[in-house]
Design a protein around this motif. Structure first.
Motif, PDB file in Angstrom:
ATOM      1  N   ALA A 270       0.941  -1.155   0.050  1.00 31.99           N
ATOM      2  CA  ALA A 270       0.058  -0.109   0.154  1.00 31.99           C
ATOM      3  C   ALA A 270       0.780   1.253   0.115  1.00 31.99           C
ATOM      4  CB  ALA A 270      -0.971  -0.171   1.289  1.00 31.99           C
ATOM      5  N   LEU A 271       0.148   2.268  -0.469  1.00 30.72           N
ATOM      6  CA  LEU A 271       1.019   3.405  -0.757  1.00 30.72           C
ATOM      7  C   LEU A 271       0.173   4.543  -0.282  1.00 30.72           C
ATOM      8  CD1 LEU A 271       3.262   5.434  -1.467  1.00 30.72           C
ATOM      9  CD2 LEU A 271       2.563   5.493  -3.891  1.00 30.72           C
ATOM     10  N   VAL A 272       0.339   5.466   0.784  1.00 27.31           N
ATOM     11  CA  VAL A 272      -0.751   6.886   0.919  1.00 27.31           C
ATOM     12  C   VAL A 272       0.129   8.038   0.814  1.00 27.31           C
ATOM     13  CG1 VAL A 272      -1.743   7.665   2.786  1.00 27.31           C
ATOM     14  CG2 VAL A 272      -1.563   5.220   2.811  1.00 27.31           C
ATOM     15  N   ILE A 273      -0.320   8.991  -0.331  1.00 29.42           N
ATOM     16  CA  ILE A 273       0.068  10.193  -0.315  1.00 29.42           C
ATOM     17  C   ILE A 273      -0.692  11.186   0.304  1.00 29.42           C
ATOM     18  CG2 ILE A 273       0.199  11.991  -2.206  1.00 29.42           C
ATOM     19  CD1 ILE A 273       0.200   8.677  -3.451  1.00 29.42           C
ATOM     20  N   GLY A 274       0.269  12.134   1.018  1.00 24.15           N
ATOM     21  CA  GLY A 274      -0.535  13.173   2.154  1.00 24.15           C
ATOM     22  C   GLY A 274      -0.476  12.569   3.390  1.00 24.15           C
ATOM     23  N   ALA A 275       0.500  11.666   3.617  1.00 24.53           N
ATOM     24  CA  ALA A 275       0.356  10.851   4.884  1.00 24.53           C
ATOM     25  C   ALA A 275       0.747  11.632   6.018  1.00 24.53           C
ATOM     26  CB  ALA A 275       1.708   9.753   4.901  1.00 24.53           C
TER      27      ALA A 275
ATOM     28  N   CYS B  56      -1.295  -6.924   5.374  1.00 19.31           N
ATOM     29  CA  CYS B  56      -0.295  -5.717   4.400  1.00 19.31           C
ATOM     30  C   CYS B  56       1.158  -5.866   4.919  1.00 19.31           C
ATOM     31  CB  CYS B  56      -0.749  -4.458   5.109  1.00 19.31           C
ATOM     32  SG  CYS B  56      -0.314  -3.098   3.991  1.00 19.31           S
ATOM     33  N   ALA B  57       1.737  -6.081   3.652  1.00 22.50           N
ATOM     34  CA  ALA B  57       3.292  -6.479   3.605  1.00 22.50           C
ATOM     35  C   ALA B  57       4.036  -5.075   4.100  1.00 22.50           C
ATOM     36  CB  ALA B  57       3.542  -7.086   2.689  1.00 22.50           C
ATOM     37  N   SER B  58       3.454  -4.079   3.333  1.00 21.38           N
ATOM     38  CA  SER B  58       4.218  -2.791   3.651  1.00 21.38           C
ATOM     39  C   SER B  58       3.203  -1.579   3.269  1.00 21.38           C
ATOM     40  CB  SER B  58       5.306  -2.540   2.208  1.00 21.38           C
ATOM     41  OG  SER B  58       4.944  -2.818   1.235  1.00 21.38           O
ATOM     42  N   VAL B  59       3.485  -0.628   3.981  1.00 20.63           N
ATOM     43  CA  VAL B  59       2.663   0.798   3.596  1.00 20.63           C
ATOM     44  C   VAL B  59       3.691   1.697   3.635  1.00 20.63           C
ATOM     45  CG1 VAL B  59       1.938   0.698   5.907  1.00 20.63           C
ATOM     46  CG2 VAL B  59       0.844   2.183   4.335  1.00 20.63           C
ATOM     47  N   GLN B  60       3.730   2.385   2.758  1.00 22.03           N
ATOM     48  CA  GLN B  60       4.592   3.671   2.583  1.00 22.03           C
ATOM     49  C   GLN B  60       4.039   4.854   2.543  1.00 22.03           C
ATOM     50  OE1 GLN B  60       7.871   3.393  -0.049  1.00 22.03           O
ATOM     51  NE2 GLN B  60       8.784   5.352   0.311  1.00 22.03           N
ATOM     52  N   GLY B  61       4.152   6.060   3.157  1.00 25.63           N
ATOM     53  CA  GLY B  61       3.520   7.278   3.352  1.00 25.63           C
ATOM     54  C   GLY B  61       4.533   8.435   2.574  1.00 25.63           C
TER      55      GLY B  61
ATOM     56  N   LEU C 125      -3.278   0.464   8.098  1.00 23.87           N
ATOM     57  CA  LEU C 125      -2.754  -0.497   7.398  1.00 23.87           C
ATOM     58  C   LEU C 125      -1.208  -0.990   7.896  1.00 23.87           C
ATOM     59  CD1 LEU C 125      -2.907   1.853   4.075  1.00 23.87           C
ATOM     60  CD2 LEU C 125      -4.135  -0.560   4.322  1.00 23.87           C
ATOM     61  N   ARG C 126      -0.731  -0.237   8.735  1.00 23.04           N
ATOM     62  CA  ARG C 126       0.382  -0.934   9.368  1.00 23.04           C
ATOM     63  C   ARG C 126      -0.137  -1.974  10.114  1.00 23.04           C
ATOM     64  NH1 ARG C 126       4.354   4.397   9.753  1.00 23.04           N
ATOM     65  NH2 ARG C 126       5.363   3.960   7.911  1.00 23.04           N
ATOM     66  N   GLU C 127      -1.040  -1.751  10.940  1.00 24.46           N
ATOM     67  CA  GLU C 127      -1.608  -2.748  11.753  1.00 24.46           C
ATOM     68  C   GLU C 127      -2.154  -3.953  11.125  1.00 24.46           C
ATOM     69  OE1 GLU C 127      -4.531  -0.376  14.090  1.00 24.46           O
ATOM     70  OE2 GLU C 127      -3.165   0.934  14.811  1.00 24.46           O
TER      71      GLU C 127
END
Length: 231
Positions: free
Chosen positions: A10-15, A33-38, A27-29
């Motif tokens: 997953a990717l979140v812009i405006g994190a 979800c293997a990875s989430v980048q903000g 998402l981190r919880e």
């Protein structure tokens, strides 16, 4: 997000914003979800909607990693220290319109251009946070000229991009998503802290809506409760 493959990316812009940070936390919880980048203005890579090159460079950097099953743009602007939403035609000015469209429309348009190719081919969702006040059909109160117009334009970009993306990425879903009133800096001048939901609750609601969408829903305008909103 049970509809996404196990160990999705997953990717979140405006994190760095209230809602974006809530998405990242949830998402981190998630054990699925293997990875989430903000991404935001101070992240690495950075994204700044006042700098076109930063969007393209961020996409090139992330293209070296795994494809994304979920991309959410939570960046947006309603007011700043320099201006508040216009109440009358007499309040309109180029500076405010340009700043509002730069964040709410132009930046997301570049995200669609550079980040849609990073979506995974198995199943992927790309959501742009919009606003119900961007609905032309639902506009009964007037006012908030720049914000309404910038979100209406964003909705058209999502709808148009969804048609193109479907030709080559048939399992992808592009959607404009209304978060409702959330207790945040954006809504604070409008009693948001009193009438808004906690950002974590809002993000959870929206993830639930996204999880239920299918490719047939791509290009739609949805509310946080799953209802389809009028254009």
């Amino acid at each position: 997000m049970d509809s996404l493959p196990d160990q999705f990316h997953a990717l979140v812009i405006g994190a760095s914003g209230t809602i974006g940070a809530a998405f990242v936390d949830l998402l981190r919880e998630s054990p699925r979800c293997a990875s989430v980048q903000g991404l935001h203005r101070q992240s690495s890579p950075r994204i700044d909607f006042t700098d076109d090159d930063s969007v393209a460079k961020a996409a090139r950097t992330l293209a070296a990693g795994p494809r994304y099953h979920l991309i959410i743009n939570a960046a947006g602007i309603l007011h700043t220290d320099a201006f508040m939403p216009e109440k009358r035609l007499a309040d309109l000015n180029t500076m405010q319109m340009r700043a509002t469209f730069e964040t709410n429309t132009f930046g997301p348009a570049l995200l669609l251009r550079h980040f849609a190719p990073l979506l995974d081919g198995e199943r992927a969702i790309m959501a742009m946070l919009s606003a119900k006040v961007g609905s032309i059909g639902d506009n009964r109160l007037g006012g908030w000229y720049s914000y309404r117009a910038s979100k209406a334009a964003l909705n058209m970009l999502v709808k148009t991009a969804a048609i193109e993306v479907a030709r080559n990425q048939k399992n992808s879903v592009l959607v404009a998503l209304h978060p409702g009133t959330v207790s945040s800096r954006l809504s604070r001048p409008f009693r948001g802290e009193a009438i808004g939901r906690p950002a974590r609750d809002a993000a959870g609601d929206m993830l639930g809506v996204l999880d239920a969408l299918t490719p047939a829903d791509s290009g739609s305008f949805r509310s946080y409760d799953g209802a389809e909103l009028p254009w």
